[in-house]
Design a protein around this motif. Structure first.
Motif, short mmCIF file in Angstrom:
data_model
loop_
_atom_site.label_atom_id
_atom_site.label_comp_id
_atom_site.label_asym_id
_atom_site.label_seq_id
_atom_site.Cartn_x
_atom_site.Cartn_y
_atom_site.Cartn_z
N VAL A 2 -5.51 3.17 -6.63
CA VAL A 2 -4.05 3.16 -6.30
C VAL A 2 -3.84 2.32 -4.85
O VAL A 2 -3.18 1.30 -4.88
CB VAL A 2 -3.40 4.37 -6.11
N ILE A 3 -4.65 2.58 -4.07
CA ILE A 3 -4.87 1.87 -2.85
C ILE A 3 -5.44 0.64 -3.02
O ILE A 3 -4.71 -0.80 -2.34
CB ILE A 3 -5.83 2.64 -1.58
N PHE A 4 -6.43 0.37 -3.88
CA PHE A 4 -6.89 -1.03 -4.33
C PHE A 4 -5.67 -1.74 -4.90
O PHE A 4 -5.54 -3.06 -4.48
CB PHE A 4 -7.94 -0.79 -5.38
N VAL A 5 -4.82 -1.30 -5.56
CA VAL A 5 -3.67 -1.80 -6.42
C VAL A 5 -2.89 -2.63 -5.07
O VAL A 5 -2.21 -3.67 -5.29
CB VAL A 5 -2.96 -1.18 -7.05
N PHE A 6 -2.63 -1.79 -4.15
CA PHE A 6 -1.96 -2.36 -3.04
C PHE A 6 -2.52 -2.88 -1.99
O PHE A 6 -1.72 -4.05 -1.44
CB PHE A 6 -1.08 -0.93 -2.37
N VAL A 7 -3.69 -3.21 -1.97
CA VAL A 7 -4.25 -4.02 -0.94
C VAL A 7 -4.62 -5.46 -1.48
O VAL A 7 -4.66 -6.53 -0.79
CB VAL A 7 -5.64 -3.28 -0.35
N VAL A 8 -5.14 -5.56 -2.86
CA VAL A 8 -5.29 -6.63 -3.35
C VAL A 8 -4.61 -7.93 -3.25
O VAL A 8 -4.88 -8.90 -3.16
CB VAL A 8 -5.99 -6.23 -4.93
N PRO A 9 -2.99 -7.53 -3.43
CA PRO A 9 -2.28 -8.80 -3.42
C PRO A 9 -2.14 -9.41 -1.96
O PRO A 9 -2.40 -10.78 -1.92
CB PRO A 9 -0.92 -8.06 -3.71
N PHE A 10 -2.45 -8.82 -0.94
CA PHE A 10 -2.49 -9.36 0.45
C PHE A 10 -4.09 -10.07 0.41
O PHE A 10 -3.90 -11.26 0.99
CB PHE A 10 -2.40 -8.46 1.44
N ALA A 11 -5.11 -9.41 0.09
CA ALA A 11 -6.19 -10.31 0.21
C ALA A 11 -6.27 -11.43 -0.76
O ALA A 11 -6.73 -12.61 -0.18
CB ALA A 11 -7.31 -9.25 -0.37
N CYS A 24 2.18 -18.22 -6.61
CA CYS A 24 2.45 -17.82 -8.04
C CYS A 24 0.85 -17.86 -8.39
O CYS A 24 0.60 -16.81 -9.38
CB CYS A 24 2.84 -19.09 -8.77
N LEU A 25 -0.20 -18.32 -8.05
CA LEU A 25 -1.53 -18.50 -8.59
C LEU A 25 -2.06 -16.88 -7.86
O LEU A 25 -2.96 -16.13 -8.51
CB LEU A 25 -2.48 -19.51 -7.74
N SER A 26 -1.60 -16.53 -6.90
CA SER A 26 -2.26 -15.29 -6.17
C SER A 26 -1.52 -14.23 -7.16
O SER A 26 -2.42 -13.21 -7.22
CB SER A 26 -1.12 -14.88 -4.70
N ALA A 27 -0.36 -14.21 -7.57
CA ALA A 27 0.01 -13.23 -8.72
C ALA A 27 -0.94 -13.01 -10.02
O ALA A 27 -1.32 -12.04 -10.35
CB ALA A 27 1.52 -13.44 -9.22
#
Length: 115
Positions: A2-11, A24-27
């Motif tokens: 769950v923490i991974f899901v929230f951290v990955v978008p920023f990375a 858009c490519l980040s998403a």
């Protein structure tokens, strides 16, 4: 996870957007990365306990039955014809004499011994 899901978008945003600000490519990359790890986690959950009644579990009863049938067949057939001539020795000759089953006798000092 769950923490991974929230951290990955920023990375991923730092890695893909840079100075242009296109997220858009980040998403898309975030979705693929999280989907891959989530799927890997589900596979690991299935592999943790392969012995049960789930559809993906191993059929232990069938495997055991097949093993026993193979062992019985192997032990009852004996060596193939001409085996001992090929290896240069003769088979052992033995006579099987089943013994009568005996019951153990209680020691004389036992309180359960019958007089």
């Amino acid at each position: 996870l769950v923490i991974f899901v929230f951290v990955v978008p920023f990375a991923v945003a730092q890695w893909t957007a840079g100075d242009t600000g296109e997220y858009c490519l980040s998403a898309v990359f975030t979705f693929l990365v999280v989907l891959g790890y989530w799927g890997l986690n589900e596979i690991c959950g299935e592999l943790e306990n392969p012995f049960g009644d789930d559809p993906n579990d191993l059929p232990l009863g069938d495997i055991h039955r097949e093993f026993v049938e193979t062992m019985v067949e192997t032990l009852t057939l004996g060596p193939p014809q001409g085996f001992f001539e090929v290896i240069g020795c003769k088979p052992m000759e033995y006579e099987f004499k089943p013994e009568e089953p005996t019951t153990p006798k209680a020691a004389p000092s036992s309180p359960f011994a019958k007089a």
